[in-house]
Every structure is written in C-alpha cells, then in structure tokens.
Design a protein around this motif. Structure first.
Motif, mmCIF file in Angstrom:
data_model
loop_
_atom_site.group_PDB
_atom_site.id
_atom_site.type_symbol
_atom_site.label_atom_id
_atom_site.label_comp_id
_atom_site.label_asym_id
_atom_site.label_seq_id
_atom_site.Cartn_x
_atom_site.Cartn_y
_atom_site.Cartn_z
ATOM 1 N N VAL A 45 -12.115 -5.833 -1.966
ATOM 2 C CA VAL A 45 -11.794 -4.703 -1.081
ATOM 3 C C VAL A 45 -10.326 -4.799 -0.644
ATOM 4 O O VAL A 45 -9.589 -3.803 -0.638
ATOM 5 N N GLY A 46 -9.912 -6.018 -0.311
ATOM 6 C CA GLY A 46 -8.524 -6.232 0.125
ATOM 7 C C GLY A 46 -7.536 -5.863 -0.961
ATOM 8 O O GLY A 46 -6.544 -5.155 -0.713
ATOM 9 N N MET A 47 -7.787 -6.327 -2.189
ATOM 10 C CA MET A 47 -6.863 -6.031 -3.297
ATOM 11 C C MET A 47 -6.868 -4.530 -3.597
ATOM 12 O O MET A 47 -5.809 -3.935 -3.860
ATOM 13 N N THR A 49 -7.377 -2.202 -1.475
ATOM 14 C CA THR A 49 -6.613 -1.569 -0.386
ATOM 15 C C THR A 49 -5.112 -1.665 -0.657
ATOM 16 O O THR A 49 -4.371 -0.701 -0.450
ATOM 17 N N LEU A 50 -4.686 -2.844 -1.141
ATOM 18 C CA LEU A 50 -3.262 -3.000 -1.456
ATOM 19 C C LEU A 50 -2.834 -1.987 -2.525
ATOM 20 O O LEU A 50 -1.782 -1.356 -2.419
ATOM 21 N N LEU A 64 8.633 13.227 -2.331
ATOM 22 C CA LEU A 64 9.815 13.537 -1.525
ATOM 23 C C LEU A 64 11.082 13.527 -2.380
ATOM 24 O O LEU A 64 11.986 14.337 -2.170
ATOM 25 N N ARG A 67 11.194 16.753 -4.363
ATOM 26 C CA ARG A 67 11.590 17.842 -3.447
ATOM 27 C C ARG A 67 13.095 17.795 -3.172
ATOM 28 O O ARG A 67 13.774 18.818 -3.220
ATOM 29 N N PHE A 73 9.093 22.596 -4.739
ATOM 30 C CA PHE A 73 8.115 22.153 -3.750
ATOM 31 C C PHE A 73 6.926 21.492 -4.437
ATOM 32 O O PHE A 73 6.277 22.083 -5.293
ATOM 33 N N TYR A 77 -0.211 16.914 -0.377
ATOM 34 C CA TYR A 77 -1.679 16.922 -0.460
ATOM 35 C C TYR A 77 -2.193 16.596 -1.860
ATOM 36 O O TYR A 77 -3.390 16.410 -2.050
ATOM 37 N N ASN A 80 -3.968 13.582 -1.551
ATOM 38 C CA ASN A 80 -5.217 13.617 -0.779
ATOM 39 C C ASN A 80 -6.384 13.952 -1.710
ATOM 40 O O ASN A 80 -7.000 15.002 -1.604
ATOM 41 N N LEU B 7 -6.218 -11.549 1.552
ATOM 42 C CA LEU B 7 -7.012 -10.462 0.955
ATOM 43 C C LEU B 7 -8.383 -10.357 1.618
ATOM 44 O O LEU B 7 -8.881 -9.260 1.877
ATOM 45 N N GLN B 8 -8.976 -11.528 1.889
ATOM 46 C CA GLN B 8 -10.297 -11.520 2.545
ATOM 47 C C GLN B 8 -10.196 -10.911 3.948
ATOM 48 O O GLN B 8 -11.045 -10.125 4.359
ATOM 49 N N LEU B 10 -7.871 -8.782 5.010
ATOM 50 C CA LEU B 10 -7.618 -7.348 4.863
ATOM 51 C C LEU B 10 -8.912 -6.617 4.487
ATOM 52 O O LEU B 10 -9.227 -5.556 5.043
ATOM 53 N N GLY B 11 -9.656 -7.204 3.554
ATOM 54 C CA GLY B 11 -10.926 -6.607 3.139
ATOM 55 C C GLY B 11 -11.897 -6.496 4.299
ATOM 56 O O GLY B 11 -12.562 -5.473 4.475
ATOM 57 N N VAL B 14 -10.717 -3.649 6.598
ATOM 58 C CA VAL B 14 -10.996 -2.316 6.026
ATOM 59 C C VAL B 14 -12.500 -2.023 6.091
ATOM 60 O O VAL B 14 -12.908 -0.920 6.484
ATOM 61 N N ARG B 121 4.578 27.331 2.464
ATOM 62 C CA ARG B 121 3.968 26.127 1.908
ATOM 63 C C ARG B 121 3.772 25.012 2.917
ATOM 64 O O ARG B 121 3.007 24.099 2.677
ATOM 65 N N GLN B 188 -10.513 10.391 7.734
ATOM 66 C CA GLN B 188 -9.501 10.640 6.699
ATOM 67 C C GLN B 188 -8.519 11.731 7.153
ATOM 68 O O GLN B 188 -7.300 11.548 7.087
ATOM 69 N N ILE B 192 -4.490 11.116 7.878
ATOM 70 C CA ILE B 192 -3.474 11.897 7.164
ATOM 71 C C ILE B 192 -2.589 12.637 8.172
ATOM 72 O O ILE B 192 -1.361 12.635 8.058
#
Lengths: 107, 206
Positions: A45-47, A49-50, A64, A67, A73, A77, A80, B7-8, B10-11, B14, B121, B188, B192
């Motif tokens: 999960v950690g990796m 996430t990285l 960016l 742009r 443009f 999103y 997303n 990593l552990q 961070l995991g 999360v 936009r 989420q 964002i």
C-alpha cells in the motif's frame, strides 16, 4: 444506517476468519507468518501510494507546463480518474515485489 | 530496512485514512467545516457554474442538470431577477451553457432574465466572465450555485473579482449519512478541492 455500514466490515471480517481457517487447516500455513504478511501488505500500500503521488505530481507539472508553454488548455481533471489509482497500485505492487524478491529468495 | 519501515508506516497511514474516511463521519465533518455559510436572501443575480458539461451522447451531465434545476428553483423563489448560466465547451454538441439556457426557458423563465456566458474552462475564467456581464448592470450581489466541495474556492474567486457571494445552500447542514463509497467520494472531492484552493491562493485568485 450504522448497521448497514457495519455490514461491509462484518462481511470482510467473516471472510478473513474463513481465509485464516482455510490457510492454517487446509493449506498448512503457519499462523506466525500472518503478522509478517500484514506488514508486507502495508508495504505494498505504501509503495502504491508513492507511485500515486508521483504520478499525480508529474501529471500536474506536465499539465501546467503544456498550458504555460503552448497556451493550450489542458484540464487538471484529467488526473481525476480512478484508473490512475488502479495503475499506480499495479506499479506499486509490481515494484515492491521486485524490490523484495531478492531478499525473499535468500531466505 | 529503513525504506521498508517507512513504506509500512505510510501504508498504515493510508489504510487508516481510508478506513476512517469510509466508516466514520470524519469526512462529513471535513465537508461541513470547509463549506462557507451565509444567510440566503435576495440578490441581484443567481449564477450557476459549469459542472460536468455535456456527455458523449450530447446531453447535459447529471451534475450539470442538478445544478441548473437548483438555480431555477432559487429563481422561482424570487431571490433574484437574473439567472446567469455558465458551462464548459463541448466537442460533441452545443455548449453546456446553451443547453442549460434551453432548460431554464422551457421551465417558464422569461428569456430576458436568463443570461448565458460564452464557454469557459476554469472557475477563474467564470468569475471574470460573470463580472464582465454583470458589472454594466450594476449587479454585485450574487447567489452562487455549484457543488459543495468546490463552493469555498468558488466563493473566494468571485469575491476576489468584487462580488458579494451567498452560497446556494445558505447555511450548510451537517449531514452524517452516506455509505462508505459515498464518503470516500466526498473525501476525494474535498482533497482535490483543497489542492485546487491552495493553487488558487498561490496564484492570488482567491
């Protein structure tokens, strides 16, 4: 409402216990290794996430930059998208398994 | 070894965040805390921001339809004499704003009371376009219709260009409900929006 929400947790708890029983009794797995497996799952999960954060950061810089450099443009999103999460998880799992494979081979 | 422990950790962080987000009302509290609050009252115009645009089939997206319906409802309550409709460009059909204008008119709102922006936009572009449209009419007080997560940034952006803004919901209501999936989507959206707000602040747009 609370009961409805707890249903998912209860469901996962039941199947987890069933998997433990199956693993120990059916597949002969050692219970002591379960803790280690849990920690390895957190590593994955950690990796992942990285990779996810890296993908987001690089994607954002690219958007960016396009742009700024071309005046075209491009929507932020674009990033997303749940696919990015899935692909990042695949990257993370694959890379972490690769990184630790040498260590596991030597055991 | 240090990387493995990192990593552990961070995991675990999360995983804890996801579990907290999905199975506790923490996200509902976060959304409530982020939502600006003003008392809803008469203003010069109701401004409905673009959202979701036009789908591949050439129809208004569900969220876009929801917002224009909300704006029409506010208009019918007599809260403003003008309805300003915004929207994004579309490659497959007419622009979002044009489709929304048709709905507003079909709902019985007089054509002269509905103003459409050219396709825009970003929220910043919307704020500038709305100012260009409403400034000559002397309209400074607006009700802003957009989704909850982006309301804080939108209100800040419109206030920066000189409007006095009331969010369409007025004073937010703390809602505890929602299943785990809905809460994760809310998490989420808010994450964002927190990033987007930070970017807008850095640019000096809010």
């Amino acid at each position: 409402m609370v009961l409805e929400q707890l249903f998912l947790l209860a469901l996962v708890a039941v199947t987890s216990v069933a998997a433990c029983v199956l693993g120990i009794a059916g597949l002969g797995l050692r219970p002591a290794r379960l803790w280690e497996a849990g920690r390895f799952a957190l590593q994955l999960v950690g990796m992942s996430t990285l990779f996810f954060v890296g993908n987001l950061a690089i994607g954002l810089v690219c958007v960016l930059a396009v742009r700024g450099a071309t005046g075209t443009f491009v929507s932020v999103y674009l990033l997303n998208d749940p696919t990015l999460g899935v692909l990042s998880a695949a990257q993370g799992v694959c890379f972490e398994c690769w990184r630790t494979s040498g260590r596991r081979d030597s055991r | 070894m240090r990387l493995t422990i990192g990593l552990q950790t961070l995991g675990a962080l999360v995983a804890s965040l996801l579990l907290l987000g999905a199975f506790t009302p923490a996200v509902n509290l976060l959304a409530y805390w982020r939502a600006p609050a003003r008392v809803l009252g008469p203003v010069d115009a109701i401004v409905v921001l673009g959202e979701g645009g036009i789908t591949e089939s050439g129809r208004l997206s569900h969220s876009s339809l929801q917002r224009i319906t909300e704006a029409i409802d506010l208009y019918r309550q007599g809260l403003a004499p003008l309805l300003v409709v915004s929207g994004s460009p579309s490659r497959v059909a007419r622009p979002e704003a044009e489709a929304r204008v048709q709905i507003a008119r079909a709902s019985g709102i007089a054509p002269e009371a509905v103003l459409a922006l050219d396709p825009v936009r970003t929220t910043r572009e919307e704020a500038q376009a709305v100012r260009a449209l409403l400034e000559p009419r002397g309209a400074r007080r607006i009700i802003l219709v957009t989704d909850g997560a982006s309301m804080a940034r939108s209100v800040g952006t419109f206030e920066k260009v000189g409007f006095t803004v009331t969010p369409s919901y007025g004073v937010p209501i703390l809602r505890w409900g929602g299943g785990p999936g809905a809460r994760l989507r809310l998490l989420q959206e808010n994450l964002i929006e927190m990033l987007a707000s930070a970017y807008y602040r850095l640019q000096g747009w809010t």
